[in-house]
Design a protein around this motif. Structure first.
Motif, PDB file in Angstrom:
ATOM      1  N   GLN A   1       0.832  -1.204   0.000  1.00  9.74           N
ATOM      2  CA  GLN A   1       0.000   0.000   0.000  1.00  9.74           C
ATOM      3  C   GLN A   1       0.870   1.259   0.000  1.00  9.74           C
ATOM      4  OE1 GLN A   1      -3.206  -0.004   2.849  1.00  9.74           O
ATOM      5  NE2 GLN A   1      -3.200   2.215   3.027  1.00  9.74           N
ATOM      6  N   GLU A   2       1.934   1.261   0.780  1.00  7.25           N
ATOM      7  CA  GLU A   2       2.884   2.375   0.793  1.00  7.25           C
ATOM      8  C   GLU A   2       4.016   2.022  -0.156  1.00  7.25           C
ATOM      9  OE1 GLU A   2       2.105   5.049   2.268  1.00  7.25           O
ATOM     10  OE2 GLU A   2       0.388   4.269   3.373  1.00  7.25           O
TER      11      GLU A   2
ATOM     12  N   GLU B   1       6.193   3.660  -1.739  1.00 13.98           N
ATOM     13  CA  GLU B   1       7.491   4.321  -1.629  1.00 13.98           C
ATOM     14  C   GLU B   1       8.470   3.539  -0.762  1.00 13.98           C
ATOM     15  OE1 GLU B   1       4.685   6.536   1.257  1.00 13.98           O
ATOM     16  OE2 GLU B   1       4.632   5.750  -0.775  1.00 13.98           O
ATOM     17  N   THR B   2       7.950   2.656   0.117  1.00 14.30           N
ATOM     18  CA  THR B   2       8.843   1.858   0.954  1.00 14.30           C
ATOM     19  C   THR B   2       9.609   0.824   0.131  1.00 14.30           C
ATOM     20  OG1 THR B   2       7.119   0.229   1.471  1.00 14.30           O
ATOM     21  CG2 THR B   2       7.313   2.135   2.939  1.00 14.30           C
TER      22      THR B   2
ATOM     23  N   GLY C   1       1.780   9.570  -5.996  1.00 11.96           N
ATOM     24  CA  GLY C   1       1.410   8.273  -5.448  1.00 11.96           C
ATOM     25  C   GLY C   1       1.139   7.241  -6.525  1.00 11.96           C
TER      26      GLY C   1
ATOM     27  N   ASN D   1      -5.249   6.802  -0.879  1.00  9.22           N
ATOM     28  CA  ASN D   1      -4.726   8.171  -0.934  1.00  9.22           C
ATOM     29  C   ASN D   1      -4.480   8.686  -2.348  1.00  9.22           C
ATOM     30  OD1 ASN D   1      -4.572   8.180   1.972  1.00  9.22           O
ATOM     31  ND2 ASN D   1      -2.668   7.016   1.799  1.00  9.22           N
TER      32      ASN D   1
END
Length: 245
Positions: free
Chosen positions: A80-81, A83-84, A135, A162
């Motif tokens: 989901q995130e 960028e990690t 995103g 988001n």
């Protein structure tokens, strides 16, 4: 179509301050090659845990000889995130990371990077600072990394989180392309209105159990609110309308 993912009688229990918490409870599931499956469910329903087990990032409970996980080919999981998951300073560097670590030749890496950038629409951002991508672009970059390594299975965990309308359209355009290329795609989401029109099947998890597995059309006939999922037909007329493009 052959079976790409086959799981049987999976359970997963975590230890918490309040005591044991069962995240998955005797879940069985088969996904065929080239299929696009939406796994719906509220937060905490077990979606992410199930897919981390399928991707080999987590072990299921050792609950007996009937419990098993079989996957044809390697699995790429987009968190989901997203960028990690970015390891390179630029998209080109990030995409090259996987093939380089697999020991590919320089020319093979360059070709893989170029093709992955083209397929995900990031060619013009190849040397752009990755941390400044939007995103939707970061999610496309995560998928590009998997395409470069030629992974046959792509799992997207809450890919619409988001994102604005433009970001949702970017993700759906990418899902559509992955389907056209014959990839097996699994979308974990509680926002069915954004992705159900792209799917071949809907699977619903509720409190760790699989409570539904059938076509999207049949899914919309269910009382989805009973499983704490918003029914898309409140705002749309049919599955065909559930494609944000």
């Amino acid at each position: 179509m052959k079976t790409q993912i086959s799981i049987s009688h999976l359970s997963k229990t975590f230890s918490t301050v309040a005591g044991p918490k069962k995240a998955l409870d005797d879940v069985s599931l088969e996904i065929r090659e080239g299929e696009c499956v939406v796994v719906g469910g509220e937060n905490g329903s077990g979606k992410s845990v199930l897919m981390q087990i399928i991707a080999g990032l987590m072990d299921a409970d050792n609950s007996g000889t009937d419990s098993r996980v079989h996957v044809e080919g390697r699995v790429g999981l987009v968190f989901q995130e997203a960028e990690t998951q970015i390891l390179g300073e630029t998209p080109a560097e990030d995409i090259a990371f996987g093939p380089k670590n697999l020991g590919w030749k320089k020319e093979e890496v360059q070709t893989a990077v170029r093709e992955a950038l083209e397929k995900t629409g990031l060619t013009d951002k190849a040397d752009f600072p990755a941390r400044f991508l939007s995103g939707g672009e970061k999610r496309r970059l995560a998928v590009a990394c998997m395409l470069a390594m030629k992974l046959p299975v792509i799992i997207l965990d809450e890919p619409y989180a988001n994102l604005d309308f433009g970001g949702v359209k970017q993700v759906n355009a990418l899902v559509r392309q992955l389907k056209e290329e014959g990839k097996t795609v699994v979308i974990l989401s509680h926002e069915l209105e954004k992705c159900l029109g792209l799917s071949d099947r809907l699977v619903v998890l509720f409190r760790g159990k699989k409570v539904f597995d059938d076509t999207p059309e049949e899914g919309l006939k269910q009382n989805l609110e009973e499983w704490n999922i918003r029914n898309p037909l409140v705002a749309y007329k049919s599955v065909k309308d559930l494609i944000w493009e």
